[in-house]
Design an enzyme around this catalytic site. Sequence first.
Site, PDB file in Angstrom:
ATOM      1  N   ASP A  67       1.561  -2.760  -9.922  1.00 40.72           N
ATOM      2  CA  ASP A  67       2.843  -3.039 -10.563  1.00 40.72           C
ATOM      3  C   ASP A  67       2.799  -4.295 -11.431  1.00 40.72           C
ATOM      4  O   ASP A  67       1.841  -5.075 -11.382  1.00 40.72           O
ATOM      5  CB  ASP A  67       3.952  -3.153  -9.507  1.00 40.72           C
ATOM      6  CG  ASP A  67       3.484  -3.844  -8.230  1.00 40.72           C
ATOM      7  OD1 ASP A  67       2.533  -4.651  -8.304  1.00 40.72           O
ATOM      8  OD2 ASP A  67       4.048  -3.585  -7.158  1.00 40.72           O
ATOM      9  N   ASP A 134      11.668  -4.862   3.033  1.00 40.65           N
ATOM     10  CA  ASP A 134      12.601  -3.728   3.025  1.00 40.65           C
ATOM     11  C   ASP A 134      11.877  -2.381   3.087  1.00 40.65           C
ATOM     12  O   ASP A 134      12.488  -1.337   2.877  1.00 40.65           O
ATOM     13  CB  ASP A 134      13.507  -3.790   1.778  1.00 40.65           C
ATOM     14  CG  ASP A 134      12.728  -3.666   0.470  1.00 40.65           C
ATOM     15  OD1 ASP A 134      11.485  -3.523   0.505  1.00 40.65           O
ATOM     16  OD2 ASP A 134      13.364  -3.709  -0.610  1.00 40.65           O
TER      17      ASP A 134
HETATM   18  C1  F6R Z   1       2.633  -6.270  -5.026  1.00 40.82           C
HETATM   19  C2  F6R Z   1       3.390  -5.179  -4.419  1.00 40.82           C
HETATM   20  C3  F6R Z   1       4.413  -5.422  -3.353  1.00 40.82           C
HETATM   21  C4  F6R Z   1       3.979  -6.439  -2.310  1.00 40.82           C
HETATM   22  C5  F6R Z   1       5.076  -6.633  -1.271  1.00 40.82           C
HETATM   23  C6  F6R Z   1       4.705  -7.686  -0.240  1.00 40.82           C
HETATM   24  O1  F6R Z   1       1.740  -5.796  -5.993  1.00 40.82           O
HETATM   25  O2  F6R Z   1       3.207  -4.082  -4.814  1.00 40.82           O
HETATM   26  O3  F6R Z   1       4.691  -4.201  -2.703  1.00 40.82           O
HETATM   27  O4  F6R Z   1       2.809  -6.013  -1.707  1.00 40.82           O
HETATM   28  O5  F6R Z   1       6.256  -7.028  -1.901  1.00 40.82           O
HETATM   29  O6  F6R Z   1       4.601  -8.932  -0.857  1.00 40.82           O
HETATM   30  P1  F6R Z   1       4.002 -10.190  -0.086  1.00 40.82           P
HETATM   31  O7  F6R Z   1       2.563  -9.890   0.165  1.00 40.82           O
HETATM   32  O8  F6R Z   1       4.179 -11.329  -1.041  1.00 40.82           O
HETATM   33  O9  F6R Z   1       4.783 -10.325   1.170  1.00 40.82           O
END
Ligand code: F6R
Length: 259
Positions: A67, A134
């Site tokens: 993303d 979430d």
């Molecule tokens: C990032 C992504 C998101 C993160 C998720 C967790 O490329 O696709 O799904 O993996 O928001 O983020 P963190 O690791 O910062 O808790």
Amino acid sequence: MELVIKKDAGEGALSAAAVLARLVSQKPECVLGLATGGTPVPVYRELVRRHQEEGLDFSRVTSFNLDEYLGLGPEHPQSYAAYMREHLFDKVPVRAAHLPDGLARDVPGFCAEYEDRIRRSGGIDLQLLGLGSDGHIGFNEPGSSLASRTRIKTLTERTRKDNARYFGSPGEVPKHVLTMGVGTIMDSRHCLLLAFGEKKAKAVAEAFEGPVSHMVPASALQWHPQLTVILDEAAASHLTRADYYRWVYDRKPDWQRWE
Ligand code: F6R
């Protein structure tokens, strides 16, 4: 589903790096799906170490990121393109690194072309995933179609709050993103999801012990034929069958363990 519970995030990250390193050694021309955020930072650190100290060679690897924030170009310090350069690509060159284009003018056209690029590369061998508090994977927020492909999504307030630590305040986090869809992720041959910390415990239990529902997009992974979930004790703390997962993993032969 293979569920691995490690003592802490440090050990979990080493196991995740072992999964990636084994694939890169066995299939040097593999296609990796990569994630950003806080969770994979120590994984990339270990991959950089393996590259620099052990000669793990990524020069024939192709990668696709999950993303990107819409409106942020690759030079923006909070873009995922900048993140990937900082944590991996500046130190570990790969053959070709693809990310969604946050400045795409024709968004549907770009997203269709990104899907096409993944297909033409032969498909993703291993997709690394974090987990939103979430229940999102990629930026597929609750309510996302479980058959979705790469497209524009609107972030929830909760995700903007979670990611405010990188931007200063939730109001500065872009509202829109480009993300691979749940269907795109499900097409990967192996999915590797990491979740560390108490903040993820509820989402972990809902995703892997609850019903499959688009309200918890990660729960779609229950249908994936090859899913590895690596957690630390805190993220595993709401699982009802944690003892069973530990028991199973402790009895695996060496070749089935990620060390
Ligand atoms: C990032 C992504 C998101 C993160 C998720 C967790 O490329 O696709 O799904 O993996 O928001 O983020 P963190 O690791 O910062 O808790």
